[in-house]
Each structure stands twice: as structure tokens, then as C-alpha cells.
Design a protein around this motif. Structure first.
Motif, PDB file in Angstrom:
ATOM      1  N   ILE A   2       1.076  -0.929   0.211  1.00 48.63           N
ATOM      2  CA  ILE A   2      -0.135   0.302   0.168  1.00 48.63           C
ATOM      3  C   ILE A   2       1.102   1.501   0.121  1.00 48.63           C
ATOM      4  CG2 ILE A   2      -1.723   1.270   1.480  1.00 48.63           C
ATOM      5  CD1 ILE A   2      -2.717  -1.422   2.606  1.00 48.63           C
ATOM      6  N   ASP A   3       0.235   2.399  -0.754  1.00 48.88           N
ATOM      7  CA  ASP A   3       0.764   3.589  -0.383  1.00 48.88           C
ATOM      8  C   ASP A   3       1.581   4.640   0.367  1.00 48.88           C
ATOM      9  OD1 ASP A   3       1.313   6.252  -3.071  1.00 48.88           O
ATOM     10  OD2 ASP A   3       2.473   5.586  -1.476  1.00 48.88           O
ATOM     11  N   PHE A   4       1.365   4.754   0.956  1.00 52.80           N
ATOM     12  CA  PHE A   4       1.262   5.607   2.675  1.00 52.80           C
ATOM     13  C   PHE A   4       2.088   6.874   2.510  1.00 52.80           C
ATOM     14  CE2 PHE A   4      -0.667   2.535   4.778  1.00 52.80           C
ATOM     15  CZ  PHE A   4       0.019   0.947   5.107  1.00 52.80           C
ATOM     16  N   LYS A   5       2.276   6.819   1.266  1.00 53.69           N
ATOM     17  CA  LYS A   5       3.447   8.376   0.923  1.00 53.69           C
ATOM     18  C   LYS A   5       2.274   9.369   1.222  1.00 53.69           C
ATOM     19  CE  LYS A   5       3.541   9.407  -3.178  1.00 53.69           C
ATOM     20  NZ  LYS A   5       3.081   8.613  -4.015  1.00 53.69           N
ATOM     21  N   THR A   6       2.982  10.345   2.020  1.00 59.92           N
ATOM     22  CA  THR A   6       1.740  12.148   2.268  1.00 59.92           C
ATOM     23  C   THR A   6       2.397  13.077   1.877  1.00 59.92           C
ATOM     24  OG1 THR A   6       1.314  10.774   3.702  1.00 59.92           O
ATOM     25  CG2 THR A   6       0.492  12.656   3.878  1.00 59.92           C
ATOM     26  N   THR A   7       1.364  13.797   1.241  1.00 60.65           N
ATOM     27  CA  THR A   7       1.960  15.204   0.974  1.00 60.65           C
ATOM     28  C   THR A   7       2.018  16.863   2.242  1.00 60.65           C
ATOM     29  OG1 THR A   7       2.365  14.717  -1.436  1.00 60.65           O
ATOM     30  CG2 THR A   7       2.813  17.426  -0.515  1.00 60.65           C
ATOM     31  N   MET A   8       3.119  17.385   3.346  1.00 58.73           N
ATOM     32  CA  MET A   8       2.134  17.897   3.420  1.00 58.73           C
ATOM     33  C   MET A   8       2.809  19.184   3.136  1.00 58.73           C
ATOM     34  SD  MET A   8       1.334  17.626   7.272  1.00 58.73           S
ATOM     35  CE  MET A   8       2.438  17.440   8.082  1.00 58.73           C
ATOM     36  N   ALA A   9       2.179  20.641   2.568  1.00 59.04           N
ATOM     37  CA  ALA A   9       2.968  21.946   2.470  1.00 59.04           C
ATOM     38  C   ALA A   9       3.819  21.525   1.341  1.00 59.04           C
ATOM     39  CB  ALA A   9       3.927  22.266   3.007  1.00 59.04           C
ATOM     40  N   ASN A  10       5.122  21.820   0.703  1.00 61.34           N
ATOM     41  CA  ASN A  10       5.880  21.582   0.238  1.00 61.34           C
ATOM     42  C   ASN A  10       6.826  19.644   0.254  1.00 61.34           C
ATOM     43  OD1 ASN A  10       7.532  22.316   2.100  1.00 61.34           O
ATOM     44  ND2 ASN A  10       8.299  24.198   1.247  1.00 61.34           N
ATOM     45  N   PHE A  13       5.992  13.383   1.992  1.00 64.31           N
ATOM     46  CA  PHE A  13       6.800  11.811   2.985  1.00 64.31           C
ATOM     47  C   PHE A  13       6.529  10.641   2.343  1.00 64.31           C
ATOM     48  CE2 PHE A  13       7.579  14.752   6.445  1.00 64.31           C
ATOM     49  CZ  PHE A  13       6.697  16.238   6.259  1.00 64.31           C
ATOM     50  N   PRO A  14       7.527   9.428   2.324  1.00 61.04           N
ATOM     51  CA  PRO A  14       7.620   8.110   1.597  1.00 61.04           C
ATOM     52  C   PRO A  14       6.717   7.587   2.415  1.00 61.04           C
ATOM     53  CG  PRO A  14       9.052   8.528   3.228  1.00 61.04           C
ATOM     54  CD  PRO A  14       9.253  10.081   2.667  1.00 61.04           C
ATOM     55  N   SER A  15       6.344   8.206   4.080  1.00 58.48           N
ATOM     56  CA  SER A  15       5.206   7.000   5.381  1.00 58.48           C
ATOM     57  C   SER A  15       4.706   7.897   5.704  1.00 58.48           C
ATOM     58  CB  SER A  15       6.195   6.203   6.038  1.00 58.48           C
ATOM     59  OG  SER A  15       5.632   5.765   6.725  1.00 58.48           O
ATOM     60  N   ILE A  16       3.526   7.659   6.708  1.00 61.66           N
ATOM     61  CA  ILE A  16       3.179   8.356   7.441  1.00 61.66           C
ATOM     62  C   ILE A  16       3.145   8.333   8.752  1.00 61.66           C
ATOM     63  CG2 ILE A  16       0.428   8.043   5.798  1.00 61.66           C
ATOM     64  CD1 ILE A  16      -0.127   5.977   8.258  1.00 61.66           C
ATOM     65  N   PHE A  17       4.502   7.879   8.848  1.00 59.37           N
ATOM     66  CA  PHE A  17       4.613   7.680  10.530  1.00 59.37           C
ATOM     67  C   PHE A  17       6.032   8.585  10.603  1.00 59.37           C
ATOM     68  CE2 PHE A  17       1.776   4.787  11.742  1.00 59.37           C
ATOM     69  CZ  PHE A  17       1.792   3.625  10.537  1.00 59.37           C
ATOM     70  N   ALA A  38      13.203   2.050   8.480  1.00 59.03           N
ATOM     71  CA  ALA A  38      12.171   1.841   7.354  1.00 59.03           C
ATOM     72  C   ALA A  38      11.078   2.028   8.074  1.00 59.03           C
ATOM     73  CB  ALA A  38      11.829  -0.169   7.546  1.00 59.03           C
ATOM     74  N   CYS A  39       9.873   2.484   6.851  1.00 54.54           N
ATOM     75  CA  CYS A  39       8.683   3.518   7.239  1.00 54.54           C
ATOM     76  C   CYS A  39       9.036   4.327   7.606  1.00 54.54           C
ATOM     77  CB  CYS A  39       8.316   2.009   7.467  1.00 54.54           C
ATOM     78  SG  CYS A  39       8.195   0.266   6.961  1.00 54.54           S
ATOM     79  N   THR A  40       9.675   4.995   7.779  1.00 51.55           N
ATOM     80  CA  THR A  40       9.460   6.218   8.769  1.00 51.55           C
ATOM     81  C   THR A  40       8.900   7.430   7.333  1.00 51.55           C
ATOM     82  OG1 THR A  40      11.959   7.262   8.688  1.00 51.55           O
ATOM     83  CG2 THR A  40      10.675   5.861  10.530  1.00 51.55           C
ATOM     84  N   GLY A  41       7.980   8.720   7.510  1.00 46.75           N
ATOM     85  CA  GLY A  41       8.343   9.528   7.048  1.00 46.75           C
ATOM     86  C   GLY A  41       9.650  10.997   6.583  1.00 46.75           C
ATOM     87  N   GLY A  42       9.823  11.142   7.628  1.00 48.96           N
ATOM     88  CA  GLY A  42      10.925  11.752   8.050  1.00 48.96           C
ATOM     89  C   GLY A  42      11.511  12.528   9.721  1.00 48.96           C
ATOM     90  N   VAL A  43      11.206  13.080  10.018  1.00 46.34           N
ATOM     91  CA  VAL A  43      12.076  13.166  11.299  1.00 46.34           C
ATOM     92  C   VAL A  43      11.678  14.813  11.896  1.00 46.34           C
ATOM     93  CG1 VAL A  43      14.418  14.399  10.242  1.00 46.34           C
ATOM     94  CG2 VAL A  43      13.515  12.694  13.279  1.00 46.34           C
ATOM     95  N   PRO A  93      11.862  13.957   4.590  1.00 48.82           N
ATOM     96  CA  PRO A  93      11.947  15.723   4.864  1.00 48.82           C
ATOM     97  C   PRO A  93      11.640  15.571   6.339  1.00 48.82           C
ATOM     98  CG  PRO A  93       9.620  14.773   3.940  1.00 48.82           C
ATOM     99  CD  PRO A  93      10.456  13.334   3.537  1.00 48.82           C
ATOM    100  N   THR A  94      11.798  16.834   6.934  1.00 54.82           N
ATOM    101  CA  THR A  94      12.318  17.537   8.702  1.00 54.82           C
ATOM    102  C   THR A  94      11.402  18.339   8.486  1.00 54.82           C
ATOM    103  OG1 THR A  94      13.547  19.238   8.239  1.00 54.82           O
ATOM    104  CG2 THR A  94      14.846  16.852   8.205  1.00 54.82           C
TER     105      THR A  94
END
Ligand SMILES: O=C1NC(=O)NC(C(=O)O)N1
Length: 309
Positions: A2-10, A13-17, A38-43, A93-94
Motif C-alpha cells: 500500500i502507498d503510505f506516501k503523504t504530502t504536507m505543504a512542499n 513524506f514517503p510514509s505516514i509515520f 524503514a517505514c518512516t516519513g521523516g523526522v 523531509p524534516t
């Protein structure tokens, strides 16, 4: 998969976590670990104050059977350290978390970010309950409104706010009315449930040293409060304001509930501290199993679709 990618502003994030600010994000090593896991969207960085801070006296964190209590007191390496980190290139992303100790600090920090080369997301922590002698700003509606008005008179980069839990429907209405006035990218809700208390009955002593044992609560025991705050704000905020759901996540089912309430991303604190960054693969697998059992192929199939009884 499943594609857990999420965009916020610019930021994509490759994951929602994400990590909850404060956990696994104090140093470059910890922040790199989050990004490389693995499976993190960023920090999300530890909330940065203008200068480095030692924080409150220890013991200042204690793991309970169903969660945690903390009175860290914003220990951090200082704003320049985190601005330097987020301005560098990273694989994901950070989100730069900042926490002034007074209103002028917050204004000053955001002027510095505005003037910097950082183009990513910033999160203004309005909800730390553990700075001795300082209130949680977001419980003062007038101050929050005035602060955001001042900030958005000059700040043009992506900005969100970290909110404390609210416990009154009228407070949700009042806070949402204020937040909807501003071009926020997101809110992150909830911060710890402020000023809980725990006692060791053998010693008859409180379990953390600062503030006579009063500290912010996290973990499983705050999940119902977190879900209510995510849902309440999703119902009230402009759709353009995204929501990072934080509080009480220990399983895929908990993530599923945050998403049903309308969260766009989900961050993990207490359970991340307990389990380490491997938790994000487990949460992803557990959420994937739940979605497969229900025939969902995308989060959009159920995000925000919790049903009333
Ligand atoms: O915003 C915060 N929330 C917490 O629960 N603890 C930390 C802290 O005390 O630094 N800050």
C-alpha cells in the motif's frame, strides 16, 4: 504494497509515520536514525529553544504499565544545532520543532527561520507542560491568537503548531476558530496530557523529581484523549490544515483509529522510546493487515470516515 506516501505543504513524506518531537530526535545521530529507519516519513526535531538547555533535574522520565510520565523541561542542543541539521540535505523531509520560553522567543525564532535557507516545515510547540513556572501557551486563547497574528505578519514558510489536549467541546470551537484564521500547514495533536502524577507505593514517593512529581502523560492511557482531539479538530478546521495525530499509538489498530478520526500522518512517542525505530515497520505491517482484511487499498478509503453510533 500500500502507498503510505503523504504530502504536507512542499514536503513529500514517503510514509505516514513520524516520531513525536522529543523522542529519538535530540541529536544528529538520533535524527539520522529516524530518517534511515524503514517505514518512516521523516523526522521531527526535539523542540529547539534559543539556547542549549540542560532541562529539568533527573529522574524526569518514568515508564508506567500503560504509558509514561515526563517532565524533561525542554532539554535540547539549542536552535542553531537543529536549524543547521534541517537545512542540510536529507533522504526524507524534516519538521523543525521550536519552543520559545516566552512570546518574544517564538517571534525571534521564526524571524531567524524566515531569514534562513531552510524551506521545509516548522512546528511551533505551544504546549510543553514541563517548563517550571511557564504555562502551556495554547491554553491561553488570546495569547495564541496574538502570537499567530504577529507570526503570519512576516512568516511565509510552511508552519504548523503542536497543541496540548483540550477537554471541552467549546474549547475545540474556540481554538479551531482561531487556527482557521491563519494559513497553517498543519496541527500536531496531542502533546502529552499535562501535569499527571504517579506514586511508587513502596517508597510512597512520586516517581519523577521535577515539580513535585507532576509531569506530562503519554502512551496507551492517552489514546482516547488523542483520538478525540484529532476528530474534533478535523471536524472544525479548514481542510487545507492537515493533522498529525499523536498520542497513545502502540499498534496498527491505534494507527487505524487515528486515521479514521481524520489524521493525515501519525507520530509515535512513548512506544518509540520503548521499542526503537523498528516499531515503524511493525505498525506498517499491522495497518496493512487491517486494511487487507477490510478490503481497503488506500488510506483515502477510510481516512476521516469514523461513523457515529
Ligand atoms: O512539549 C513537550 N512535551 C512533553 O511532554 N515533554 C517535553 C519536555 O518536557 O521537554 N516537551
Amino acid at each position: 504494497a500500500i502507498d503510505f506516501k503523504t504530502t504536507m505543504a512542499n514536503a513529500e513524506f514517503p510514509s505516514i509515520f513520524l516520531n513525536a518531537s522529543g523522542v529519538n530526535c535530540m541529536t544528529v545521530t538520533e535524527m539520522d536514525e529516524m530518517i534511515n529507519a524503514a517505514c518512516t516519513g521523516g523526522v521531527v526535531t526535539k523542540s529547539a529553544t534559543p539556547q542549549q538547555r540542560e532541562g529539568n533535574p533527573q529522574p524526569r522520565y518514568y515508564q508506567l504499565e500503560h504509558g509514561s510520565i515526563n517532565s524533561m523541561g525542554l532539554p535540547n542542543e539549542g536552535f542553531p544545532y537543529y536549524l543547521d541539521y534541517v537545512t542540510k540535505e536529507h533522504a526524507k523531509p524534516t519538521i523543525l520543532s521550536v519552543a520559545g520560553l516566552k512570546m518574544s522567543d517564538n517571534i525571534e525564532l521564526l524571524h531567524k527561520i524566515q531569514a534562513s535557507d531552510y524551506t521545509g516545515l516548522t512546528e511551533l510547540n505551544l504546549s510543553c507542560p514541563n517548563v517550571i513556572g511557564k504555562p502551556q501557551v495554547a491554553y491561553d486563547f488570546e495569547e495564541t491568537d496574538a502570537l499567530l497574528a504577529e507570526i503570519f505578519s512576516f512568516y511565509t514558510k510552511p508552519l504548523g503548531v503542536k497543541l496540548p489536549p483540550y477537554f471541552d467541546l467549546v474549547h475545540f470551537d474556540q481554538m479551531a476558530t482561531i487556527l482557521n484564521k491563519y494559513p497553517l500547514t498543519h496541527i500536531n495533536t496531542v502533546n502529552s496530557v499535562g501535569n499527571g502524577l504517579w506514586i511508587d507505593i513502596d517508597t510512597e514517593k512520586v516517581v519523577i523529581k521535577p515539580k513535585q512529581g507532576f509531569g506530562g502523560l503519554g502512551g496507551t492511557m492517552i489514546l482516547p484523549t488523542a483520538l478525540a482531539n484529532v476528530r474534533a479538530f478535523r471536524q472544525r478546521l479548514n481542510p487545507s490544515i492537515k493533522i498529525i495525530g499523536t498520542g497513545g499509538v502502540t499498534s496498527g489498530a491505534d494507527v487505524f483509529m487515528h486515521l479514521l478520526c481524520g489524521a493525515d500522518m501519525v507520530s509515535v512517542g512513548t512506544a518509540l522510546l520503548h521499542e526503537g525505530v523498528g516499531i515503524f515497520q511493525r505498525l506498517t505491517d499491522e495497518l496493512t493487515t487491517i486494511m487487507a482484511e477490510k478490503g481497503y487499498t488506500s488510506i483515502e478509503d477510510f481516512r476521516g470516515k469514523v461513523q457515529d453510533f
